[in-house]
Design an enzyme around this catalytic site. Structure first.
Site: not given
Length: 458
Positions: A236, A310
């Site tokens: 990020k 996820r």
């Protein structure tokens, strides 16, 4: 955190006054207090405060404006502003439209994260309003506070082991059992959890708590426990990393909900599953393009290592789904797409069960902990197609990111129809009544209200 003082304890009256009631209440004030309120320009607008003196010059009464409690935008947690407005002391509420809500709002508004600050600050205390279950309100507020503490704690002091310690402390409070899977056992039985956490020196783990009679209805809560998310090798930018200590907000919400359920003694067989990892960068980190096998047997191509939540939820949901619980709810700070669609205050709800969706929405309204349903649109599942594996962990385009993430998770819990996925932010960007800026266990009170309404309890 301090709870409510026993009903009947002496305290300065705080009169909650609506615009419709102000004329009659003003006429009933002592003349000096009426004159003082007029001199200070008090009007019963929402959140306005007036401190009225007694005959000796001390604090004799407080007026707190509600505005119009029937207005669509009225904040039912407005009383949560009071702890930040009042001087230290003991107070009792008068005229609250919903005393239970006002008392809970007060306690949630009194929360402050002080772990790293020297010195203490005395906060106002509230006497339990008549007919309010002080113990129940205190349990909910305490669970919220403990969950907020987890989210607010920086990652240098909260890694996978500390998340495990929080679950073990929860189990000790309520007489639950905990098992933890680590190391080679984790790599064998929960390969996606292992892969996501392999880049960190802080060992990943799967935490599994159980509580309640085995013959009771089975309720399973799953919380995403990413203690910190760098994004992995798809790292990020720094601005996007600043709040990533909150990427375990789903786990904190699930822990808080479990705390409320067990504290109230709800007649359920509760299971709490938390995959706990740190998504870090090292030579051991998983890579874009890797193909990983999941606990469910499905292979997953890694399209982006920053879509790690996820992955760990997939293994946890496969474990939960194996026993086909009566109700399965997962909590996760999963997608920026949900925040773009609904903003920070409104978690996204996904479920195929229409009746469950209606019940969750109703519980959210009742608990002042709202969600908004988004569709599990089956045709979008093709966006997760992979040329080399059973599916990719991200879609092939920029659209419907929250929906495709929910569809990915649904592949790993196919047996359990009563499954709800909650995509939440886990953070209050600014202070609102009862919701201080910082970590928030969104949907925890909702889930507790849902289960209490469905199964009963204290």
């Amino acid at each position: 955190m301090p709870g409510l003082l026993p009903a009947g304890t002496p305290g300065v009256p705080v009169t909650l006054v609506s615009a419709a009631d102000w004329a009659a209440l003003e006429a009933g004030l002592e003349p000096p207090q009426r004159a003082f309120a007029a001199a200070t320009g008090f009007a019963p607008k929402a959140g306005r405060l007036a401190l009225l003196p007694d005959a000796e010059g001390g604090l004799g009464r407080v007026l707190f404006g509600l505005g119009d409690p029937q207005a669509p935008a009225y904040d039912r947690l407005l009383a949560g502003k009071l702890p930040g407005l009042l001087p230290p002391g003991t107070y009792r509420l008068e005229g609250a439209p919903a005393p239970h809500e006002a008392a809970l709002a007060w306690l949630m508004g009194a929360y402050a994260f002080r772990r790293y600050r020297s010195g203490g600050t005395e906060t106002p205390r509230l006497v339990a309003p008549d007919a309010v279950d002080a113990d129940a309100v205190g349990r909910i507020a305490a669970a919220v506070a403990r969950g907020r503490d987890l989210v607010n704690t920086p990652a240098n002091d909260l890694g996978p082991a500390e998340i495990e310690a929080a679950v073990r402390a929860l189990a000790a409070r309520h007489g639950a059992q905990v098992s933890v899977t680590l190391g080679e056992d984790l790599a064998r039985d929960f390969p996606l959890v292992h892969a996501v956490g392999a880049g960190s020196p802080r060992a990943p783990r799967l935490i599994d708590l159980t509580w309640g009679p085995e013959t009771a209805p089975r309720v399973t809560l799953v919380g995403k426990g990413v203690a910190f998310d760098t994004g992995g090798l798809d790292i990020k930018p720094s601005a996007a990393m600043l709040l990533m200590k909150k990427d375990m907000g789903g786990a904190a919400a699930a822990i808080a909900a479990a705390d409320m359920v067990m504290g109230a003694g709800l007649p359920v067989r509760l299971r709490l599953i938390v995959p706990a990892v740190e998504n870090a960068v090292s030579g051991e980190a998983f890579r874009p393009g890797d193909v990983l096998r999941s606990r469910a047997g499905l292979t997953v191509e890694i399209g982006n290592t920053d879509a790690e939540g996820r992955l760990i939820l997939a293994d946890a949901l496969a474990l939960a789904d194996a026993e086909e619980p009566d109700l399965l709810i997962d909590f996760a700070t999963l997608t920026g797409a949900a925040r773009v669609a609904l903003g920070p205050d409104l978690p996204a709800l996904f479920t195929e069960d229409d009746a469950l969706a209606e019940a969750i929405a109703a519980a959210g309204r009742a608990a002042i902990d709202p969600v908004w349903r988004l569709p599990l649109h089956p045709p979008y599942a093709s966006l997760l197609d992979s040329k080399v594996a059973d599916l990719n962990n991200v879609s092939g385009g920029p659209f419907a990111g929250a929906i495709t993430a929910a569809l990915f998770l649904r592949r790993f819990a196919p047996r359990t129809r009563a499954h709800a996925h909650l995509d939440l932010y886990g953070w209050n960007p600014s202070t609102k009544p009862g919701r201080p800026e910082g970590g928030e266990v969104q949907t925890a009170r909702l889930v507790y209200a849902l289960l209490k309404g469905r199964y009963g309890g204290l």
